[in-house]
Design a protein around this motif. Structure first.
Motif, mmCIF file in Angstrom:
data_model
loop_
_atom_site.group_PDB
_atom_site.id
_atom_site.type_symbol
_atom_site.label_atom_id
_atom_site.label_comp_id
_atom_site.label_asym_id
_atom_site.label_seq_id
_atom_site.Cartn_x
_atom_site.Cartn_y
_atom_site.Cartn_z
ATOM 1 N N PHE A 5 7.563 -1.261 0.331
ATOM 2 C CA PHE A 5 6.841 -0.580 -0.756
ATOM 3 C C PHE A 5 6.612 0.874 -0.381
ATOM 4 O O PHE A 5 5.864 1.172 0.547
ATOM 5 C CB PHE A 5 5.504 -1.282 -1.000
ATOM 6 C CG PHE A 5 4.699 -0.701 -2.122
ATOM 7 C CD1 PHE A 5 5.133 -0.809 -3.431
ATOM 8 C CD2 PHE A 5 3.509 -0.042 -1.875
ATOM 9 C CE1 PHE A 5 4.392 -0.285 -4.474
ATOM 10 C CE2 PHE A 5 2.758 0.496 -2.904
ATOM 11 C CZ PHE A 5 3.206 0.368 -4.222
ATOM 12 N N LYS A 6 7.286 1.782 -1.065
ATOM 13 C CA LYS A 6 7.124 3.225 -0.863
ATOM 14 C C LYS A 6 6.869 3.849 -2.224
ATOM 15 O O LYS A 6 7.812 4.109 -2.979
ATOM 16 C CB LYS A 6 8.366 3.836 -0.222
ATOM 17 C CG LYS A 6 8.565 3.441 1.216
ATOM 18 C CD LYS A 6 9.689 4.249 1.819
ATOM 19 C CE LYS A 6 9.814 3.915 3.288
ATOM 20 N NZ LYS A 6 10.830 4.743 3.932
ATOM 21 N N PRO A 7 5.605 4.064 -2.569
ATOM 22 C CA PRO A 7 5.288 4.612 -3.891
ATOM 23 C C PRO A 7 5.998 5.944 -4.131
ATOM 24 O O PRO A 7 6.171 6.754 -3.223
ATOM 25 C CB PRO A 7 3.777 4.800 -3.843
ATOM 26 C CG PRO A 7 3.308 3.844 -2.804
ATOM 27 C CD PRO A 7 4.405 3.804 -1.782
ATOM 28 N N ASN A 8 6.433 6.129 -5.380
ATOM 29 C CA ASN A 8 7.095 7.367 -5.760
ATOM 30 C C ASN A 8 6.388 8.080 -6.906
ATOM 31 O O ASN A 8 6.906 9.053 -7.453
ATOM 32 C CB ASN A 8 8.553 7.112 -6.122
ATOM 33 C CG ASN A 8 8.687 6.192 -7.318
ATOM 34 O OD1 ASN A 8 7.713 5.615 -7.782
ATOM 35 N ND2 ASN A 8 9.900 6.044 -7.800
ATOM 36 N N SER A 9 5.208 7.569 -7.255
ATOM 37 C CA SER A 9 4.447 8.210 -8.321
ATOM 38 C C SER A 9 2.979 7.822 -8.232
ATOM 39 O O SER A 9 2.631 6.826 -7.606
ATOM 40 C CB SER A 9 4.993 7.826 -9.694
ATOM 41 O OG SER A 9 4.803 6.451 -9.940
ATOM 42 N N ILE A 10 2.176 8.639 -8.870
ATOM 43 C CA ILE A 10 0.762 8.335 -9.041
ATOM 44 C C ILE A 10 0.447 8.590 -10.504
ATOM 45 O O ILE A 10 0.933 9.562 -11.092
ATOM 46 C CB ILE A 10 -0.135 9.167 -8.099
ATOM 47 C CG1 ILE A 10 -1.585 8.712 -8.206
ATOM 48 C CG2 ILE A 10 -0.013 10.645 -8.367
ATOM 49 C CD1 ILE A 10 -2.476 9.238 -7.101
ATOM 50 N N ILE A 11 -0.301 7.696 -11.095
ATOM 51 C CA ILE A 11 -0.697 7.839 -12.497
ATOM 52 C C ILE A 11 -2.208 7.919 -12.539
ATOM 53 O O ILE A 11 -2.899 7.066 -11.967
ATOM 54 C CB ILE A 11 -0.192 6.658 -13.344
ATOM 55 C CG1 ILE A 11 1.339 6.623 -13.313
ATOM 56 C CG2 ILE A 11 -0.726 6.766 -14.780
ATOM 57 C CD1 ILE A 11 1.943 5.401 -13.952
ATOM 58 N N ILE A 12 -2.707 8.955 -13.178
ATOM 59 C CA ILE A 12 -4.153 9.080 -13.333
ATOM 60 C C ILE A 12 -4.509 8.875 -14.793
ATOM 61 O O ILE A 12 -3.767 9.262 -15.693
ATOM 62 C CB ILE A 12 -4.691 10.421 -12.789
ATOM 63 C CG1 ILE A 12 -4.064 11.615 -13.491
ATOM 64 C CG2 ILE A 12 -4.465 10.510 -11.289
ATOM 65 C CD1 ILE A 12 -4.661 12.958 -13.074
ATOM 66 N N TYR A 13 -5.633 8.216 -15.002
ATOM 67 C CA TYR A 13 -6.115 7.961 -16.348
ATOM 68 C C TYR A 13 -6.953 9.140 -16.802
ATOM 69 O O TYR A 13 -7.793 9.641 -16.052
ATOM 70 C CB TYR A 13 -6.961 6.688 -16.383
ATOM 71 C CG TYR A 13 -6.235 5.456 -15.892
ATOM 72 C CD1 TYR A 13 -4.858 5.325 -16.021
ATOM 73 C CD2 TYR A 13 -6.928 4.427 -15.295
ATOM 74 C CE1 TYR A 13 -4.202 4.203 -15.577
ATOM 75 C CE2 TYR A 13 -6.278 3.287 -14.850
ATOM 76 C CZ TYR A 13 -4.909 3.184 -14.993
ATOM 77 O OH TYR A 13 -4.264 2.062 -14.553
ATOM 78 N N VAL A 14 -6.704 9.585 -18.025
ATOM 79 C CA VAL A 14 -7.382 10.756 -18.565
ATOM 80 C C VAL A 14 -7.953 10.430 -19.936
ATOM 81 O O VAL A 14 -7.479 9.532 -20.623
ATOM 82 C CB VAL A 14 -6.426 11.971 -18.645
ATOM 83 C CG1 VAL A 14 -5.916 12.342 -17.250
ATOM 84 C CG2 VAL A 14 -5.258 11.716 -19.582
ATOM 85 N N LYS A 15 -8.977 11.172 -20.316
ATOM 86 C CA LYS A 15 -9.602 10.970 -21.632
ATOM 87 C C LYS A 15 -8.724 11.499 -22.747
ATOM 88 O O LYS A 15 -8.651 10.913 -23.823
ATOM 89 C CB LYS A 15 -10.962 11.657 -21.681
ATOM 90 C CG LYS A 15 -11.991 11.040 -20.776
ATOM 91 C CD LYS A 15 -13.282 11.824 -20.803
ATOM 92 C CE LYS A 15 -14.213 11.318 -19.723
ATOM 93 N NZ LYS A 15 -15.347 12.198 -19.509
ATOM 94 N N ASN A 16 -8.067 12.645 -22.507
ATOM 95 C CA ASN A 16 -7.245 13.269 -23.537
ATOM 96 C C ASN A 16 -5.982 13.799 -22.871
ATOM 97 O O ASN A 16 -6.028 14.786 -22.141
ATOM 98 C CB ASN A 16 -8.021 14.403 -24.211
ATOM 99 C CG ASN A 16 -7.261 15.029 -25.350
ATOM 100 O OD1 ASN A 16 -6.107 15.415 -25.208
ATOM 101 N ND2 ASN A 16 -7.918 15.136 -26.484
ATOM 102 N N VAL A 17 -4.868 13.129 -23.105
ATOM 103 C CA VAL A 17 -3.631 13.494 -22.419
ATOM 104 C C VAL A 17 -3.164 14.896 -22.800
ATOM 105 O O VAL A 17 -2.573 15.600 -21.970
ATOM 106 C CB VAL A 17 -2.530 12.434 -22.637
ATOM 107 C CG1 VAL A 17 -1.924 12.527 -24.018
ATOM 108 C CG2 VAL A 17 -1.473 12.531 -21.556
ATOM 109 N N ASP A 18 -3.429 15.363 -24.006
ATOM 110 C CA ASP A 18 -3.012 16.715 -24.397
ATOM 111 C C ASP A 18 -3.775 17.778 -23.603
ATOM 112 O O ASP A 18 -3.183 18.745 -23.114
ATOM 113 C CB ASP A 18 -3.201 16.933 -25.896
ATOM 114 C CG ASP A 18 -2.294 16.041 -26.728
ATOM 115 O OD1 ASP A 18 -1.167 15.731 -26.271
ATOM 116 O OD2 ASP A 18 -2.706 15.644 -27.830
ATOM 117 N N ILE A 19 -5.087 17.604 -23.465
ATOM 118 C CA ILE A 19 -5.899 18.551 -22.689
ATOM 119 C C ILE A 19 -5.462 18.530 -21.226
ATOM 120 O O ILE A 19 -5.286 19.583 -20.605
ATOM 121 C CB ILE A 19 -7.400 18.224 -22.825
ATOM 122 C CG1 ILE A 19 -7.882 18.568 -24.241
ATOM 123 C CG2 ILE A 19 -8.225 18.963 -21.771
ATOM 124 C CD1 ILE A 19 -9.293 18.109 -24.543
ATOM 125 N N SER A 20 -5.258 17.343 -20.664
ATOM 126 C CA SER A 20 -4.855 17.236 -19.262
ATOM 127 C C SER A 20 -3.446 17.774 -19.037
ATOM 128 O O SER A 20 -3.170 18.405 -18.015
ATOM 129 C CB SER A 20 -4.959 15.790 -18.788
ATOM 130 O OG SER A 20 -6.317 15.405 -18.740
#
Length: 126
Positions: free
Chosen positions: A2-17
């Protein structure tokens, strides 16, 4: 293996982020979808921004609690990045200072995720 190749963060508003990280990285996302955007970081490692209320399975009410960290920079680069981020009006949680592990500062993205820049002192690591 297992070698992660991404990180996903949860956001309130994807357009602003997406707008925030576009300015922060000085680059456009490599992909965008409704409720999701992807930025190429380093060596094929990607950062995904996911609209928190659209994730399956549902995200917990509290999300975050981690840092995106840049630690392969010099002390002068820490100060330069700090100055650039101040011009972008990022919320600064920790002003540049020397801590046990190196010269560092911490800012926040619009959702409160920490962004640390650190000239890590590896002289005491074995």
């Amino acid at each position: 293996m297992f070698k992660p190749n991404s990180i996903i963060i949860y956001v309130k508003n994807v357009d602003i982020s997406t707008d925030f990280y576009t300015k922060l990285f000085a680059q456009e996302p490599i992909e965008t979808y409704p409720g999701f955007a992807v930025f190429l970081l380093k060596d094929e490692f990607v950062l995904g921004l996911q609209q928190a209320d659209e994730i399956t399975p549902k995200a917990p009410k509290h999300y975050g609690g981690f840092e995106l960290s840049l630690s392969d920079v010099t002390k002068d680069e820490v100060d330069k990045i700090y100055s650039e981020w101040r011009k972008l009006n990022l919320k600064i949680e920790l002003e540049p200072q020397m801590l046990d592990f190196g010269y560092t500062f911490v800012a926040n993205d619009p959702d409160g995720h920490r962004l640390r820049v650190c000239a890590t002192d590896t002289s005491n690591f074995a």
